[in-house]
Every structure is written in C-alpha cells, then in structure tokens.
Motif scaffolding. Structure first.
Motif, PDB file in Angstrom:
ATOM      1  N   GLY A 290      72.241 112.598 -10.605  1.00  0.00           N
ATOM      2  CA  GLY A 290      73.490 112.133 -10.785  1.00  0.00           C
ATOM      3  C   GLY A 290      73.643 111.194 -11.892  1.00  0.00           C
ATOM      4  O   GLY A 290      73.274 111.610 -12.860  1.00  0.00           O
ATOM      5  N   THR A 291      74.301 109.985 -11.825  1.00  0.00           N
ATOM      6  CA  THR A 291      74.247 109.010 -12.991  1.00  0.00           C
ATOM      7  C   THR A 291      73.082 108.136 -12.905  1.00  0.00           C
ATOM      8  O   THR A 291      73.037 107.384 -13.992  1.00  0.00           O
ATOM      9  N   THR A 292      72.109 108.274 -11.840  1.00  0.00           N
ATOM     10  CA  THR A 292      70.948 107.402 -11.881  1.00  0.00           C
ATOM     11  C   THR A 292      69.897 108.091 -12.465  1.00  0.00           C
ATOM     12  O   THR A 292      69.638 109.128 -12.117  1.00  0.00           O
ATOM     13  N   SER A 293      68.826 107.208 -13.167  1.00  0.00           N
ATOM     14  CA  SER A 293      67.945 107.678 -13.809  1.00  0.00           C
ATOM     15  C   SER A 293      66.660 106.606 -13.748  1.00  0.00           C
ATOM     16  O   SER A 293      67.050 105.529 -13.686  1.00  0.00           O
ATOM     17  N   GLU A 294      65.536 107.171 -13.629  1.00  0.00           N
ATOM     18  CA  GLU A 294      64.289 106.421 -13.798  1.00  0.00           C
ATOM     19  C   GLU A 294      63.185 107.008 -14.564  1.00  0.00           C
ATOM     20  O   GLU A 294      62.940 108.086 -14.631  1.00  0.00           O
ATOM     21  N   THR A 295      62.518 105.960 -14.987  1.00  0.00           N
ATOM     22  CA  THR A 295      61.235 106.486 -16.037  1.00  0.00           C
ATOM     23  C   THR A 295      59.945 106.274 -14.991  1.00  0.00           C
ATOM     24  O   THR A 295      59.886 105.026 -14.664  1.00  0.00           O
TER      25      THR A 295
ATOM     26  N   THR B 110      74.672 118.819  -5.786  1.00  0.00           N
ATOM     27  CA  THR B 110      73.979 117.419  -6.536  1.00  0.00           C
ATOM     28  C   THR B 110      72.665 118.245  -7.113  1.00  0.00           C
ATOM     29  O   THR B 110      71.900 118.905  -6.264  1.00  0.00           O
ATOM     30  N   VAL B 111      72.345 117.693  -8.312  1.00  0.00           N
ATOM     31  CA  VAL B 111      71.020 118.210  -8.691  1.00  0.00           C
ATOM     32  C   VAL B 111      70.295 117.027  -9.180  1.00  0.00           C
ATOM     33  O   VAL B 111      70.728 116.190  -9.814  1.00  0.00           O
ATOM     34  N   GLU B 112      68.964 117.280  -8.827  1.00  0.00           N
ATOM     35  CA  GLU B 112      68.003 116.240  -9.546  1.00  0.00           C
ATOM     36  C   GLU B 112      67.195 116.971 -10.349  1.00  0.00           C
ATOM     37  O   GLU B 112      66.885 118.132 -10.371  1.00  0.00           O
TER      38      GLU B 112
END
Length: 193
Positions: free
Chosen positions: A64-69, A184-186
């Motif tokens: 969604g609108t969450t991201s992490e590296t 919902t797609v990751e």
C-alpha cells in the motif's frame, strides 16, 4: 513466517507458502515425476536465482503506502550460496547446485524448516519445480523495465498469476504478490545495483 514474505522472491514464497514445491521424501508418488535428467532445458535457473559473486543487495518492500528498505547478503562458495536478510537475521536460506537439481533449504535459528527442489534447466512454459506445481518459466526478457529502470537478461517465473523476476548474475530483482481479494499488492524490488 515473516522470512518467506520477504526473502528471495515470489517464486520461493509461493512455492513454500502454497505448498507447490516443498520437497520431502522420495520421488515416488503422485506429486513427483519419475526420477529423470532435468538438464535438458535451455535456461539454467542457477544463473538467474543467485548472484555471480558475494554481494549485498538493497531491496524496497511496499505494501500500500508503506515501504521499507532492507539488505540481503549473499555469500557464495562454488555450488552453494547462503542468503541472510537484515530483516530476519536468525533465518537463512542456502541454495545448493547439484548435478540434477537445485536444492533450496530454509533455516530458522540453525534448524532446517523447509526445502525446495527445482529443476536445474527449463524451457519457457515448463514447470520449474520437481514436485508438481503451477510455477513455470513464463518469459525471458532481453530488457525488462521495472520501477523506471532497465534490467538486461531477465526471466519471469509465475506461480499462478503471481510473477517473480530474476536477472542473470544478480538474482531476484522484483516480485509482486497479491495479498487479499480486495487487490492489496505487496511488491519487492531491487533498490540499486
């Protein structure tokens, strides 16, 4: 398990979570082909699944609108590659290139908790697992465009409608996974290389 949603790719995630490629026991029974030589395909999967040398890749994971590296370290020895992510350092994945298969073993806290057996070579449209599954080599791309970048010499492996992308000599570069019926797609993709 958190590790399987982030670790190698959709292919391996789908194989493990979906139960379509986990290996165990002999190759007798309805889920396995009879023992045979799997070295007749045009595409050598090993060349795409793992990096050509020791490396650390950075990935971006979005939901969604969450991201992490995060970073994944690959350590290579002849026909064996060990993968460890900084998101789950108590887990590791070991890829082993054997004469007639590629074995992928999953470990948590030093104990093996799963295993896959892949064919060493495949042709487009062919199943990539030794055990029956819906995971197939879908396409070979000379140039694959993703996240405003061009990647050369990429294969696409699909488990059902879920794709994973692997670049020769680099390993996994992207995966997309539908997480719910609501769409919902990751995604996970290589941040830089």
């Amino acid at each position: 398990m958190k590790r399987f949603s982030i670790f190698l790719s959709l292919l391996l995630s789908m194989l493990w979570l979906g139960g379509c490629g986990a290996a165990g026991g002999s190759q007798k029974g309805g889920d396995y082909e009879r023992a045979q030589n799997y070295n007749n395909g045009a595409i050598a999967l090993w060349d795409y699944l793992v990096p050509a040398s020791d490396t650390t890749n950075s990935y971006i994971k979005t939901n969604g609108t969450t991201s992490e590296t995060y970073r994944t370290r690959y350590t290579r020895e002849a026909n064996r590659v060990t993968e460890v992510s900084n998101l789950s350092e108590n887990e590791k994945t070991i890829y082993t290139k054997n004469a007639n298969d590629i074995t992928i073993s999953f470990f948590t806290d030093g104990a093996e908790n799963g295993r896959l057996e892949l064919k060493p070579t495949v042709d487009i449209g062919e199943r990539v697992t030794i055990k029956k599954s819906d995971c197939r080599l879908a396409k070979v791309w000379d140039t694959f465009h993703y996240q405003n970048r061009d990647f050369k010499d990429v294969i696409e492996i699909r488990c059902g409608n879920t794709p994973g992308y692997y670049q020769r000599g680099v390993g996994e570069i992207a995966q997309e996974q539908k997480l719910s019926e609501k769409g919902t797609v990751e995604t996970k993709y290589l941040a830089g290389h």
